[in-house]
Structures are given as C-alpha cells and as structure tokens.
Design an enzyme around this catalytic site. Sequence first.
Site, PDB file in Angstrom:
ATOM      1  N   GLY A   1       0.834  -1.196   0.000  1.00 52.68           N
ATOM      2  CA  GLY A   1       0.000   0.000   0.000  1.00 52.68           C
ATOM      3  C   GLY A   1       0.866   1.242   0.000  1.00 52.68           C
ATOM      4  N   CYS A   2       0.373   2.286   0.589  1.00 52.33           N
ATOM      5  CA  CYS A   2       1.071   3.565   0.659  1.00 52.33           C
ATOM      6  C   CYS A   2       2.458   3.395   1.277  1.00 52.33           C
ATOM      7  CB  CYS A   2       0.239   4.525   1.502  1.00 52.33           C
ATOM      8  SG  CYS A   2       1.100   6.012   2.010  1.00 52.33           S
ATOM      9  N   PHE A   3       3.487   3.892   0.600  1.00 52.60           N
ATOM     10  CA  PHE A   3       4.831   3.699   1.134  1.00 52.60           C
ATOM     11  C   PHE A   3       5.093   4.502   2.398  1.00 52.60           C
ATOM     12  CE2 PHE A   3       6.446   6.160  -2.884  1.00 52.60           C
ATOM     13  CZ  PHE A   3       5.995   7.388  -2.412  1.00 52.60           C
TER      14      PHE A   3
ATOM     15  N   CYS B   1       3.159   4.608   4.866  1.00 53.56           N
ATOM     16  CA  CYS B   1       2.653   3.771   5.951  1.00 53.56           C
ATOM     17  C   CYS B   1       3.558   2.571   6.225  1.00 53.56           C
ATOM     18  CB  CYS B   1       1.237   3.307   5.625  1.00 53.56           C
ATOM     19  SG  CYS B   1       0.116   4.694   5.313  1.00 53.56           S
TER      20      CYS B   1
END
Length: 180
Positions: free
Chosen positions: A11-13, A15
């Site tokens: 997912g979002c890097f 995070c």
Amino acid sequence: MTERQAILAGGCFWCTEAVFAGLEGVSRVESGYIGGQVDNPTYKQVCGGATGHAEAIRVTYDDDVISYDDLLDVFFATHDPTQLNRQGNDIGTQYRSAIFPADEAETVAARAGIERAQPDWGAPIVTTIEPQGQWWPAEDYHQDYWSGEGQRSPYCLAVIPPKLAKLRKGFAARLKTADA
C-alpha cells in the site's frame, strides 16, 4: 554484519516505511517505485495508475539481527494482504501487495511467508511475488515521511498508528530501543 535489502509493497509507502523503520537491525527504509514500465517515474505518474509501478519500500537490514523471514512476518501482520490492488481507501495497482525477491532463496522464502501468514487471514492472500526490476527512489519529500510531515497529515494519523500498534503488539522483541 551482513547487510541486505528487501523490497516490499503493501500500500502507501509512507505507511509501510513507518512500520519498518522501527525494527531492530533495520538501518534504512527508502520509499520508491518498482514493477512498472516508465523510467524514473514521478509520484504523480505512479498515483495516476498508468505506469505499472507499485509504491514500495527498500529495507536495508542486518541479517545477523533480523532475518528476511522476520521482515516478511512483519509485512504480513501490518497490512491486509487479502485486498487486491488496494489498501483501505488507496485503490489501484500502485497500492498492490507484492514482494520483490532478489534471488531464488528469497522467492522460496516469500512463498513460505505467504503460507505462514495465510492462517491469520479469513480470505486468500493475494500478495504477488514479482521480479525485482529497476528500483526508482521516490522524491526526497517522501523519505522518512511519518517522522516529519506525516505526523501532521490526517491521512497518516488515521492509517499509521494502528499499524504501529500491531507492530508493538506482535513484534515487541524486534523493536529498536529508545537509545538505539
């Protein structure tokens, strides 16, 4: 000391970077892009979903302190590997769950990591194992995002603390100490 690197997309890097930066034996976590067909992509291009890249992290770690298997266990415990091409509200192939092994041994370890994690999830794990192609570091302002700008971002404040809580709960013995 045996320094190695692991490339993971969950997912979002921002995070995933925040999670892995807190692990003992990890010396660096770099956000970037991998798995696409555009050279030197920008954040805007990758977010558009047409480049084929995943937002990913490249974890530099000491294999004498933390193993690749340990990193995979943290990876599967701190994101939802059952969501195809998304993590929460982040939707698109750029947010896919993927592992990018450096060699055959890591490919075997990735398959074993999926098998180890599967009983913890109520749905099939859809994490892909992809060739480790060209790595493109993300723009400077994405690096170490949580410790700076991310602490003021409503998105990060909603997504990252629950991941860090899972990390503390399941991997307390693997966390860096305050004086490290």
